[in-house]
Motif scaffolding. Structure first.
Motif, short mmCIF file in Angstrom:
data_model
loop_
_atom_site.label_atom_id
_atom_site.label_comp_id
_atom_site.label_asym_id
_atom_site.label_seq_id
_atom_site.Cartn_x
_atom_site.Cartn_y
_atom_site.Cartn_z
N LEU A 122 -4.22 -13.78 18.49
CA LEU A 122 -4.09 -14.79 17.46
C LEU A 122 -3.08 -14.30 16.42
O LEU A 122 -2.95 -13.08 16.21
N ARG A 123 -2.41 -15.22 15.78
CA ARG A 123 -1.57 -14.88 14.65
C ARG A 123 -2.06 -15.64 13.42
O ARG A 123 -2.05 -16.87 13.42
N LEU A 124 -2.46 -14.91 12.43
CA LEU A 124 -2.88 -15.50 11.17
C LEU A 124 -1.69 -15.59 10.22
O LEU A 124 -0.82 -14.73 10.23
N THR A 125 -1.71 -16.63 9.42
CA THR A 125 -0.65 -16.86 8.44
C THR A 125 -1.28 -17.01 7.06
O THR A 125 -2.33 -17.62 6.91
N CYS A 126 -0.62 -16.43 6.08
CA CYS A 126 -1.03 -16.59 4.68
C CYS A 126 0.16 -17.15 3.92
O CYS A 126 1.18 -16.46 3.77
N ASP A 127 0.02 -18.38 3.48
CA ASP A 127 1.08 -19.02 2.69
C ASP A 127 0.77 -18.84 1.21
O ASP A 127 -0.31 -19.23 0.75
N ALA A 128 1.72 -18.26 0.49
CA ALA A 128 1.53 -17.96 -0.92
C ALA A 128 2.39 -18.88 -1.78
O ALA A 128 3.49 -19.26 -1.38
N SER A 129 1.88 -19.20 -2.95
CA SER A 129 2.66 -20.04 -3.85
C SER A 129 2.23 -19.78 -5.30
O SER A 129 1.17 -19.23 -5.57
N ARG A 130 3.11 -20.20 -6.19
CA ARG A 130 2.86 -20.17 -7.62
C ARG A 130 2.88 -18.76 -8.19
O ARG A 130 2.24 -18.51 -9.22
N PHE A 131 3.54 -17.87 -7.50
CA PHE A 131 3.83 -16.56 -8.07
C PHE A 131 5.00 -15.96 -7.30
O PHE A 131 5.38 -16.47 -6.24
N THR A 132 5.55 -14.88 -7.82
CA THR A 132 6.68 -14.24 -7.18
C THR A 132 6.16 -13.32 -6.07
O THR A 132 5.79 -12.16 -6.31
N PHE A 133 6.11 -13.87 -4.88
CA PHE A 133 5.49 -13.21 -3.73
C PHE A 133 6.06 -11.82 -3.50
O PHE A 133 5.32 -10.87 -3.22
N SER A 134 7.35 -11.67 -3.63
CA SER A 134 8.01 -10.41 -3.31
C SER A 134 7.69 -9.29 -4.30
O SER A 134 8.10 -8.14 -4.08
N ASP A 135 6.97 -9.59 -5.35
CA ASP A 135 6.60 -8.57 -6.32
C ASP A 135 5.32 -7.82 -5.95
O ASP A 135 5.00 -6.80 -6.56
N TYR A 136 4.57 -8.33 -4.97
CA TYR A 136 3.22 -7.85 -4.76
C TYR A 136 2.95 -7.28 -3.38
O TYR A 136 3.38 -7.84 -2.36
N THR A 137 2.19 -6.19 -3.38
CA THR A 137 1.54 -5.76 -2.15
C THR A 137 0.51 -6.81 -1.76
O THR A 137 -0.19 -7.35 -2.62
N MET A 138 0.42 -7.10 -0.48
CA MET A 138 -0.52 -8.09 0.01
C MET A 138 -1.42 -7.47 1.07
O MET A 138 -1.04 -6.51 1.74
N LYS A 139 -2.61 -8.05 1.19
CA LYS A 139 -3.60 -7.44 2.07
C LYS A 139 -4.34 -8.49 2.89
O LYS A 139 -4.42 -9.65 2.49
N TRP A 140 -4.87 -8.04 4.02
CA TRP A 140 -5.81 -8.82 4.83
C TRP A 140 -7.14 -8.08 4.85
O TRP A 140 -7.18 -6.87 5.11
N SER A 141 -8.19 -8.82 4.61
CA SER A 141 -9.54 -8.30 4.77
C SER A 141 -10.33 -9.24 5.65
O SER A 141 -9.91 -10.37 5.89
N ARG A 142 -11.44 -8.78 6.14
CA ARG A 142 -12.32 -9.63 6.95
C ARG A 142 -13.76 -9.34 6.59
O ARG A 142 -14.10 -8.25 6.12
N GLN A 143 -14.57 -10.35 6.86
CA GLN A 143 -16.01 -10.20 6.67
C GLN A 143 -16.73 -10.72 7.89
O GLN A 143 -16.65 -11.92 8.19
N ALA A 144 -17.38 -9.82 8.57
CA ALA A 144 -18.17 -10.20 9.74
C ALA A 144 -19.55 -10.67 9.28
O ALA A 144 -20.02 -10.27 8.20
#
Length: 113
Positions: A18-40
């Motif tokens: 699977l490929r998950l996508t995270c679409d970001a808006s309303r902030f300067t995306f390139s300024d931030y470290t981004m993360k994926w978490s999960r909860q089973a």
């Protein structure tokens, strides 16, 4: 208001991808470290992968190494999580989040035979 919207989850069999996508808006995306978490189900939320603001540094939970790839396209304000060779234990709700604590609503991944 920061917006993070995940998509791409679904029901797959073990070994599939699977490929998950995270679409970001309303902030300067390139300024931030981004993360994926999960909860089973019945478990605490855990960090799965993270990517630095330029994409030059990535980290993974041990169980994801060699199977998952986190990437980002700063021109599209989008982060991805490519998940290969999925296992039953990868089942959970996957969240993208900004390093300072803004979270998306999650997308469900169900790995079942």
């Amino acid at each position: 208001q920061v917006q993070l919207v995940e998509s791409g989850g679904g029901l797959v069999q073990p070994g599939e991808s699977l490929r998950l996508t995270c679409d970001a808006s309303r902030f300067t995306f390139s300024d931030y470290t981004m993360k994926w978490s999960r909860q089973a189900p019945g478990k605490e939320r855990e960090l799965v992968a993270a990517i630095s603001n330029t994409g030059s540094v990535t980290i993974y939970i041990d169980s994801a190494k060699g199977r998952f790839t986190v990437s980002r396209d700063n021109a599209k304000n989008t982060m991805y999580l490519q998940m290969n060779d999925l296992r039953l234990e990868d089942t959970g709700v996957y969240y993208c989040w900004r390093s300072d604590g803004y979270w998306g609503q999650g997308t469900q991944v169900l790995v079942s035979s």
